[in-house]
Design an enzyme around this catalytic site. Sequence first.
Site, PDB file in Angstrom:
ATOM      1  N   GLY A 278     -14.122 -32.551  61.278  1.00 41.44           N
ATOM      2  CA  GLY A 278     -15.244 -32.533  62.207  1.00 41.44           C
ATOM      3  C   GLY A 278     -16.475 -31.879  61.611  1.00 41.44           C
ATOM      4  O   GLY A 278     -17.600 -32.375  61.767  1.00 41.44           O
ATOM      5  N   TYR A 279     -16.280 -30.774  60.933  1.00 39.64           N
ATOM      6  CA  TYR A 279     -17.397 -30.101  60.281  1.00 39.64           C
ATOM      7  C   TYR A 279     -17.903 -30.918  59.095  1.00 39.64           C
ATOM      8  O   TYR A 279     -19.102 -30.922  58.812  1.00 39.64           O
ATOM      9  CB  TYR A 279     -16.984 -28.686  59.867  1.00 39.64           C
ATOM     10  CG  TYR A 279     -16.818 -27.797  61.064  1.00 39.64           C
ATOM     11  CD1 TYR A 279     -17.918 -27.182  61.661  1.00 39.64           C
ATOM     12  CD2 TYR A 279     -15.575 -27.614  61.656  1.00 39.64           C
ATOM     13  CE1 TYR A 279     -17.781 -26.399  62.786  1.00 39.64           C
ATOM     14  CE2 TYR A 279     -15.419 -26.834  62.790  1.00 39.64           C
ATOM     15  CZ  TYR A 279     -16.530 -26.230  63.355  1.00 39.64           C
ATOM     16  OH  TYR A 279     -16.405 -25.471  64.494  1.00 39.64           O
TER      17      TYR A 279
END
Length: 640
Positions: A278-279
């Site tokens: 996600g990051y």
Amino acid sequence: MFDACSRVQVGIQESVYQDSRELLLSRLYLNSKRLKKVKESLDIPGKAMDELLNYYKGRESVSHPVKRITNSIRSENSVDESDFKIANDALEHVFVGQRAYPPHFCGDDINWNTRPVADMEWVWQLNRMYFWNAMGKVYAKTGDEKYVKEWCLQVVDWIEKNPNDAEHNYAWRSIEAGIRGYSWTTLFYRFIQSPHFTPEVLVSFLNSCYDHAEFLMTRYRSGSNWGLMEAEGLAFIAFTFPEFKNAVKWRTEAIRRLNNEINLQVYPDGHQRELAIGYHLGCINWFYRTYELAMLNNRAGAFPESYFEKIELMCEVPMKLCFPDGTNVQFGDAWAGQPGQHSDNFLTWAEWFERDDFLYLATDGESGTAPNQTAFALKESGLYSMRSGWDKNATCLVLKCGPDGGGHCQPDNGTFSLYSGGRTLMPDAGSYIYSGDPEGRNWFRQTKVHQTLTLNDENSGYKPDLLLWQPGNDLDVLVVENKAYENLTHRRAVLFVEKKYFIIIDEAIGTGTGNVDIHFQLAPGKVVHENEKYYVYSEFSSGTNVFVQAQEQVGLQLSEEEGWVSYEYTKKELRPTFRYRLIKEKKDEALRFVTLVAPFEREIPKIKVELVGNSKVGSDKIQFKINENGTEKLIAYELK
């Protein structure tokens, strides 16, 4: 005739407005030809502000990804029902903080530090004002002035109530300031044409943007995604408002940071160093959006060609590591998400980079061409994937054995997740929560709740090494090693046989003694345990299941463990987990586990794995005889 937001309506006292107006004028480069009318009107401060607002309403010299709202543009394709719900709630001061929690009424007189839950993420995200983005999108779709009118009131209210001091540090973490720096410029372009966007609002808004930029100049979280959001916020303010005296300084520093960070934070294999998907995806946006903004304003030359090339490499990561249905592997602080969630990204990236493989993934194979590989090694990140093909029912295993990625990483080297037949059969546990429940978060950050080796249930360290990567037509071989403990190294070999099933060889090498366990976790659902025969299998009523069986040996124990999995923030559910245990009593003793992991549909697979010869634990060469439904064959690997 609209009822514009006057100074009285937005709650600004005359004396305060005069001071703010003078402060803003001192911050602008008034010798610019573009601000000639503003400078000529300085003797009449009210007129000067009118001229400044007129200038911004008509300005064409600055470009931004969001087009201004005009009478001829009343559509916004990306608006959905949830945007309307969030925007309409926000009109009533019912705000969304962290999305995992219900919206909360923050008072007629808004309390920007209200805390309906113990989780500080709620307060921090409240002060990112994502709900304002929904208001902007809905206004673009409908043209309804009530959204602008209320936003003007709220933005001035926030600015007045949240000076940058110790008392208001909940609102002034650098990450929140960076996010606001980016999103507020978008809101500026959404709302600037509205009659509710008055000189009083403009003065308050621009002064706060200046304060944000000056604050971000003093904050630089190098090596972290925070550093990218800080730089992005700084860049968007600088590009959007070049009329500020310090805009060139801000822009130069923001671009310098991004050029620096893309080399610091992105490994040569393309993955962002925090090793959470996600990051990683967020970082693609944070790197690209300022690059795009620079291109729109004829300053792309501030970035080297390698910058865009590295973004392309980053965009390959979800292709290489995500499951066939488009869900994520939940390593570290990552969430599985929804099937097909990356389709829009791949479509965008296909256009950016003219990539047929991205187009193939974006269109479920209807256009483009499938990637020409089924096995990928991101060697610097320590992330590896093996798959049987590119259809949604393909079998895919993703393994992690990499460096310490920091706070969003977990001590899980050697772990893997398995997908087959449209189902994630052996998911990673996930992370559950960030704050508000430290014990809950810590439970998910234990090595023993991942599919890897532990010594006496202790958390392992990060000292990875790739020993062999050998993909092939009928056999993919991966051998990794992690010095998990000061006195014990975990070597794991994964053999993907005929693109159907896996043989996993785990070796414990070193002087450490005690309980040596190999942990496995399945998806929530019924399972069958056969402790005497050392196997466990899932028992879904239809579709694909998984069969796990360890090779029998003296002293081997199979037992159940506590198991949870979290697919969404703040939510967790029980799932079956188990371990194989051997007791290492002597320092000079070395242990080996051999485990079959086989997806299947109707019948439990009849596969027997037998070690050939008497190779010692830690040997460079291992050979197996496999009997599959009466047919025998030999497979082996040899370290070079």
